[in-house]
Design a protein around this motif. Structure first.
Motif, PDB file in Angstrom:
ATOM      1  N   THR A  85       0.831  -1.110   0.372  1.00 41.05           N
ATOM      2  CA  THR A  85       0.144  -0.248   0.163  1.00 41.05           C
ATOM      3  C   THR A  85       1.182   1.219   0.331  1.00 41.05           C
ATOM      4  O   THR A  85       1.815   1.303   0.335  1.00 41.05           O
ATOM      5  CB  THR A  85      -0.851   0.246   1.458  1.00 41.05           C
ATOM      6  N   VAL A  86       1.016   2.421  -1.030  1.00 37.43           N
ATOM      7  CA  VAL A  86       1.750   3.385  -1.180  1.00 37.43           C
ATOM      8  C   VAL A  86       0.461   4.665  -0.594  1.00 37.43           C
ATOM      9  O   VAL A  86      -0.316   4.766  -1.256  1.00 37.43           O
ATOM     10  CB  VAL A  86       2.132   3.583  -2.048  1.00 37.43           C
ATOM     11  N   ASN A  87       1.417   5.337   0.366  1.00 34.85           N
ATOM     12  CA  ASN A  87      -0.233   6.813  -0.023  1.00 34.85           C
ATOM     13  C   ASN A  87       0.078   7.779  -0.459  1.00 34.85           C
ATOM     14  O   ASN A  87       1.561   8.244  -0.440  1.00 34.85           O
ATOM     15  CB  ASN A  87      -0.408   7.045   1.639  1.00 34.85           C
ATOM     16  N   VAL A  88       0.022   8.038  -1.764  1.00 36.76           N
ATOM     17  CA  VAL A  88       0.540   9.082  -2.174  1.00 36.76           C
ATOM     18  C   VAL A  88       0.105  10.927  -1.790  1.00 36.76           C
ATOM     19  O   VAL A  88      -1.638  10.642  -1.851  1.00 36.76           O
ATOM     20  CB  VAL A  88       0.564   9.028  -4.062  1.00 36.76           C
ATOM     21  N   SER A 116       5.519  19.430  -5.863  1.00 34.27           N
ATOM     22  CA  SER A 116       6.043  17.813  -5.915  1.00 34.27           C
ATOM     23  C   SER A 116       4.984  16.445  -5.275  1.00 34.27           C
ATOM     24  O   SER A 116       4.440  16.353  -4.525  1.00 34.27           O
ATOM     25  CB  SER A 116       7.068  17.900  -5.103  1.00 34.27           C
ATOM     26  N   TRP A 117       5.615  15.684  -4.708  1.00 31.60           N
ATOM     27  CA  TRP A 117       4.954  14.357  -4.265  1.00 31.60           C
ATOM     28  C   TRP A 117       5.314  13.786  -3.017  1.00 31.60           C
ATOM     29  O   TRP A 117       6.986  14.020  -3.134  1.00 31.60           O
ATOM     30  CB  TRP A 117       5.577  13.500  -5.473  1.00 31.60           C
ATOM     31  N   GLU A 118       4.919  13.340  -2.501  1.00 31.39           N
ATOM     32  CA  GLU A 118       5.003  12.336  -0.996  1.00 31.39           C
ATOM     33  C   GLU A 118       4.346  10.852  -0.987  1.00 31.39           C
ATOM     34  O   GLU A 118       3.550  10.826  -1.111  1.00 31.39           O
ATOM     35  CB  GLU A 118       5.153  13.053   0.400  1.00 31.39           C
ATOM     36  N   PHE A 119       5.775   9.925  -1.036  1.00 29.09           N
ATOM     37  CA  PHE A 119       5.313   8.672  -1.145  1.00 29.09           C
ATOM     38  C   PHE A 119       5.522   8.021   0.455  1.00 29.09           C
ATOM     39  O   PHE A 119       6.674   7.772   1.186  1.00 29.09           O
ATOM     40  CB  PHE A 119       5.420   7.652  -2.117  1.00 29.09           C
TER      41      PHE A 119
END
Length: 302
Positions: free
Chosen positions: A172-175, A181-184
């Motif tokens: 599971t990845v919470n995006v 930008s992005w945080e994973f």
């Protein structure tokens, strides 16, 4: 008459004079001889032209077939090579839609050419009319309805397949998408990665294992973004206060570039991330490395 001469074969000489030449032409023998000699050449030229045309057509078809076999870019009709099971479903729907459209186009073009060739105007007489012809009007109505119903069925079926969620994903990845930008976050492993927008520093890295079900939970703290990896053949909006979800099963390893495909502000075009699809063993090794790095970083701040 006294001055007539004989040729070598005994024909009177005046036969070869002007009067004799006209007489020979009227007899037509030389003309028949000319026709017999010219006709085979003309037929041979036409035959050679038809043969060359057939060969050229066969060569074109062969080249087209070989292109489709050796390079599937042609058969994908502009789509990237899918790297997920869900992407293959999307590609098959895309190809099926094109095939249906081309078949309809061929029928329409054929009817147009048939009308132009066999029903062109030959006089001022009005040709037979087909208005108020119930069978034809029913056909006009039923055929488009059937085409639309078939396309709707396959679209709905494939959409349900792409949107389906399994009960227990392997990863599971919470995006989190934010300006710009992005945080994973991997809640099962306790790992979080982030980065900078393009040209400001290293891009965020999203790493997932091949052959395992991966679920993405998408959120945003500011404006609407969109999570898009072209090779997924899929994208989904990242909306504030409205979490979105989807999942994929990767089918091949590699490194790809992810994008934000929703205009989200000044540096929208720089909102990129790096996707790495690796083997399950490599994924577990990467998770262990990230845990060690974060443990060291948290220990140094205490």
């Amino acid at each position: 008459m006294g001055n007539r001469t004989l040729s070598d074969d005994g024909v009177p000489g005046d036969v070869f004079g002007p009067a004799g030449l006209c007489q020979q032409v009227r007899k037509g023998a030389p003309l028949r001889l000319i026709r017999r000699q010219a006709a085979p050449d003309a037929r041979g030229t036409a035959t050679r032209r038809r043969t060359n045309a057939v060969r050229a057509g066969a060569l074109a078809v062969m080249l087209l077939a070989l292109t489709g076999c050796t390079n599937d870019t042609f058969t994908r009709i502009g789509f990237p090579d899918p790297v997920t099971e869900q992407g293959k479903v999307t590609l098959s729907l895309w190809q099926g839609s094109w095939i249906a459209g081309m078949l309809v186009g061929c029928v329409v073009w054929g009817l147009i050419l048939w009308a132009v060739i066999f029903h062109r105007k030959r006089g001022d007489k009005l040709p037979p009319q087909v208005r108020y012809n119930m069978p034809i009007e029913i056909l006009y109505t039923i055929v488009p309805f059937v085409l639309i119903a078939v396309l709707f069925y396959y679209t709905a079926k494939d959409e349900n397949t792409v949107d389906s969620l399994s009960a227990q994903p392997a990863v599971t990845v919470n995006v989190v998408g934010f300006q710009w930008s992005w945080e994973f976050n991997y809640p099962q492993e306790g790992v979080t990665t982030d980065g900078y927008m393009w040209d400001e520093g290293p891009l965020p890295v999203l790493e997932i294992p091949v052959g395992e079900v991966v679920r993405f939970n998408l959120t945003s703290p500011d404006v609407v973004h969109a999570f898009w990896v072209p090779e997924f053949l899929f994208k989904r909006d990242v909306i504030p206060a409205h979490p979105n979800h989807f999942q994929i099963t990767a089918t091949q390893t590699g490194t790809f570039t992810g994008h934000c495909s929703e205009l989200c502000g000044l540096y929208h075009s720089r909102m990129l991330f790096t996707l790495k699809i690796v083997t399950p063993a490599q994924f577990q090794q990467w998770i262990a490395q990230q845990k060690a790095i974060q443990h060291t970083a948290s220990g140094s701040t205490q």
